[in-house]
Design a protein around this motif. Sequence first.
Motif, PDB file in Angstrom:
ATOM      1  N   ILE A   1       2.895   2.159   2.487  1.00 49.99           N
ATOM      2  CA  ILE A   1       2.996   2.695   3.847  1.00 49.99           C
ATOM      3  C   ILE A   1       4.416   2.488   4.363  1.00 49.99           C
ATOM      4  O   ILE A   1       5.031   1.442   4.135  1.00 49.99           O
ATOM      5  CB  ILE A   1       1.983   1.988   4.772  1.00 49.99           C
TER       6      ILE A   1
ATOM      7  N   GLN B   1       0.823  -1.206   0.000  1.00 47.99           N
ATOM      8  CA  GLN B   1       0.000   0.000   0.000  1.00 47.99           C
ATOM      9  C   GLN B   1       0.863   1.265   0.000  1.00 47.99           C
ATOM     10  O   GLN B   1       0.348   2.373  -0.092  1.00 47.99           O
ATOM     11  CB  GLN B   1      -0.928  -0.029   1.229  1.00 47.99           C
TER      12      GLN B   1
ATOM     13  N   ASP C   1      -7.190   6.046   6.013  1.00 43.34           N
ATOM     14  CA  ASP C   1      -7.207   5.736   4.578  1.00 43.34           C
ATOM     15  C   ASP C   1      -6.158   4.676   4.247  1.00 43.34           C
ATOM     16  O   ASP C   1      -6.414   3.740   3.481  1.00 43.34           O
ATOM     17  CB  ASP C   1      -6.951   7.002   3.762  1.00 43.34           C
ATOM     18  N   LYS C   2      -4.972   4.821   4.815  1.00 42.65           N
ATOM     19  CA  LYS C   2      -3.913   3.834   4.573  1.00 42.65           C
ATOM     20  C   LYS C   2      -4.318   2.468   5.116  1.00 42.65           C
ATOM     21  O   LYS C   2      -4.082   1.432   4.480  1.00 42.65           O
ATOM     22  CB  LYS C   2      -2.621   4.277   5.268  1.00 42.65           C
TER      23      LYS C   2
ATOM     24  N   ASN D   1      -4.127   8.177   8.377  1.00 47.63           N
ATOM     25  CA  ASN D   1      -3.809   6.786   8.696  1.00 47.63           C
ATOM     26  C   ASN D   1      -4.971   5.855   8.392  1.00 47.63           C
ATOM     27  O   ASN D   1      -4.777   4.713   7.969  1.00 47.63           O
ATOM     28  CB  ASN D   1      -3.441   6.664  10.174  1.00 47.63           C
TER      29      ASN D   1
END
Length: 291
Positions: free
Chosen positions: A150, A148, A235-236, A233
């Motif tokens: 991140i 993703q 959304d992640k 955060n």
Amino acid sequence: MTDTMIAIIGGSGIYEIDGLEDAKWQSVDSPFGTPSDQILTGTLDGVKMAFLPRHGRGHVHSPTSVPYRANIDALKRLGVTDIVSVSAVGSFREEMAPGDFVIVDQFIDRTFAREKSFFGPGLVAHVSVAHPTCPRLSDACETAARDQGINVHRDGTYLAMEGPQFSTLAESKMYRESWGADVIGMTNMPEAKLAREAEICYASVAMVTDYDSWHPDHGEVDVTQIIATLMGNADKARGMVARLPALLGADRAPCSYGCDRALEHAILTAPEKRDPAMVEKLSAVAGRVLG
């Protein structure tokens, strides 16, 4: 083989699973009380999913009042095999910056006002929590987070405090410098311990929102700042969760680390001495070994 069922326990800022098919909210009765909220169930990429808002929709539970036993028992009754905890934390490490995720592997439990076990008088058990998270499930979370985009850190120690207040400066420095904690939160204990007692694999994904109060350039924790970081955060986290079904698959073999067999030799009370009411109460959590 059994069917995989992944549960997401969402903390502050996480209240849904994107793309869930046949989604429905359902109430689950538990002998340990009423769970935090109804549980959202459905399928994602052919894998059964469940979502439980830890604080309830609208954030009605404080960290202390979260009904941890009812939550884990209800998930077990639904057939959940794997729990991914997603929660907001403060960071004790410069490199674990706001917006980063930390895959937790250890806990220091400083909570004191919560029921921490399903077992008790009439049915005594002791499970090992030397390694309180599941490496297999943590691997999947790390991969999903990296896919993703991140910035994720592996193997952090989570200091669980009672709250609801944030740390004093003296506490923050002690946890960071003397105790070696990496992040601090209020909700993963006794949740992780109860998941182990219920023989459910558990992984903790800690979303950094702030530097607690130790950092000389950031000062005391600012709730406004935390909420702003939380939204990003969240959304992640939803993107990470969407990748988990493909990584874990619909068919589940026994956990290679034994999380799903934690009660194998844990119950000490002799069969003839077991309280029938406790046996009934633990029908979901410990039914596999109680018969």
